[in-house]
Design a protein around this motif. Structure first.
Motif, PDB file in Angstrom:
ATOM      1  N   SER A  30       1.118  -1.310  -0.287  1.00  0.00           N
ATOM      2  CA  SER A  30      -0.199  -0.122   0.106  1.00  0.00           C
ATOM      3  C   SER A  30       0.949   1.683   0.268  1.00  0.00           C
ATOM      4  O   SER A  30       1.509   1.260   0.442  1.00  0.00           O
ATOM      5  CB  SER A  30      -1.198  -0.035   1.427  1.00  0.00           C
ATOM      6  N   GLY A  34      -3.403   4.160   1.739  1.00  0.00           N
ATOM      7  CA  GLY A  34      -3.643   2.370   2.424  1.00  0.00           C
ATOM      8  C   GLY A  34      -3.768   2.309   0.473  1.00  0.00           C
ATOM      9  O   GLY A  34      -4.444   0.517   0.538  1.00  0.00           O
ATOM     10  N   ALA A  35      -4.351   2.839  -0.659  1.00  0.00           N
ATOM     11  CA  ALA A  35      -4.219   2.561  -2.087  1.00  0.00           C
ATOM     12  C   ALA A  35      -2.824   1.848  -1.889  1.00  0.00           C
ATOM     13  O   ALA A  35      -1.813   1.811  -1.539  1.00  0.00           O
ATOM     14  CB  ALA A  35      -4.922   3.588  -2.806  1.00  0.00           C
ATOM     15  N   ALA A  36      -3.679   0.728  -3.285  1.00  0.00           N
ATOM     16  CA  ALA A  36      -2.375   0.271  -3.969  1.00  0.00           C
ATOM     17  C   ALA A  36      -1.116   1.313  -4.778  1.00  0.00           C
ATOM     18  O   ALA A  36      -1.351   2.340  -4.514  1.00  0.00           O
ATOM     19  CB  ALA A  36      -2.780  -0.401  -4.722  1.00  0.00           C
ATOM     20  N   GLU A 135       1.612   6.023  -5.175  1.00  0.00           N
ATOM     21  CA  GLU A 135       0.065   6.060  -4.900  1.00  0.00           C
ATOM     22  C   GLU A 135       0.358   6.247  -6.870  1.00  0.00           C
ATOM     23  O   GLU A 135      -1.287   6.023  -7.637  1.00  0.00           O
ATOM     24  CB  GLU A 135      -0.382   6.233  -4.501  1.00  0.00           C
TER      25      GLU A 135
END
Length: 223
Positions: A30, A34-36, A135
């Motif tokens: 992450s 918290g997103a990939a 991200e």
């Protein structure tokens, strides 16, 4: 942005060690929210460049801090990550992230017989201290194909210098090495570093000074 990150790290003796964008559909760690994560920049060192910065940092702190070099690295890389909107990751984070695989992809390196990645300029005298996970994708050039110096090394002195033959075609005999370093005959390893690693002829200009090697061997041996 990449140039600014490199400059911020250089103030602490650290280097950007390359990076890449994760492939579509690949399972990734992450990012900050918290997103990939979609890209990674590796942070490391060549030679002992960070050592004076680390010693200055350590002067004002308790000498009983566990894993002080790791703590310093986390602090420095974490501050840079915060400035540039990235998540900082460490090789000691659990669950472990595939730092060695990332390094091989980012810099085109291959492992030496000792397991340490062989660098065409630094030899075995380099390390990875952390990573910055973003991200968004970053524009990277193509990874250059590098010469793997171990392929041209016929004598392999790195496999002939250890008094207990800790490294062999079967891998690293961790327990044998540890017992030797801790034992009465392990003083040369404790004070001057791994004899196999020091036997490698490549990257000699970047060889860690004895005090740095002694620091790492003391940590390895838990002394």
């Amino acid at each position: 942005m990449v140039e600014d990150i490199a400059a911020a790290l250089a103030a602490h003796g650290l280097l950007l060690r390359g990076g890449f964008n994760f492939a579509g559909g690949e399972e990734t760690p992450s990012g900050l929210s918290g997103a990939a994560a979609r890209s990674v920049l590796l942070v490391g060192q060549a030679g002992a460049a960070p050592w004076p910065h680390f010693l200055r940092w350590r002067e004002g702190r308790s000498q009983t801090i566990a894993d002080p070099l790791d703590t310093w690295s986390r602090e420095v890389i974490g501050a840079v990550a915060e400035t540039f909107g990235a998540r900082a990751a460490s090789p000691s984070d659990t669950p472990y992230l595939p730092f060695q695989q990332w390094a091989m992809q980012a810099e085109g390196l291959k492992p030496s017989p000792l397991g340490i990645l062989m660098h065409p300029q630094y030899g075995l005298w380099h390390a990875y201290r952390g990573a910055l996970l973003f991200e968004d994708e970053i524009a990277f050039g193509e990874t250059r194909e590098v010469v793997h110096l171990c392929d041209a090394c016929v004598d392999k002195p790195c496999l002939k210098s250890c008094p207990v033959d800790a490294y062999s075609a079967d891998g690293f005999a961790h327990g044998t090495c540890l017992a030797h370093v801790r034992g009465h005959n392990g003083a040369p390893c404790r004070t001057g570093g791994c004899l196999d690693r020091n036997a490698c002829p490549y990257g000699a200009a970047y060889r860690y000074p004895p005090e740095v090697q002694a620091f790492h061997m003391t940590a390895f041996a838990g002394l």
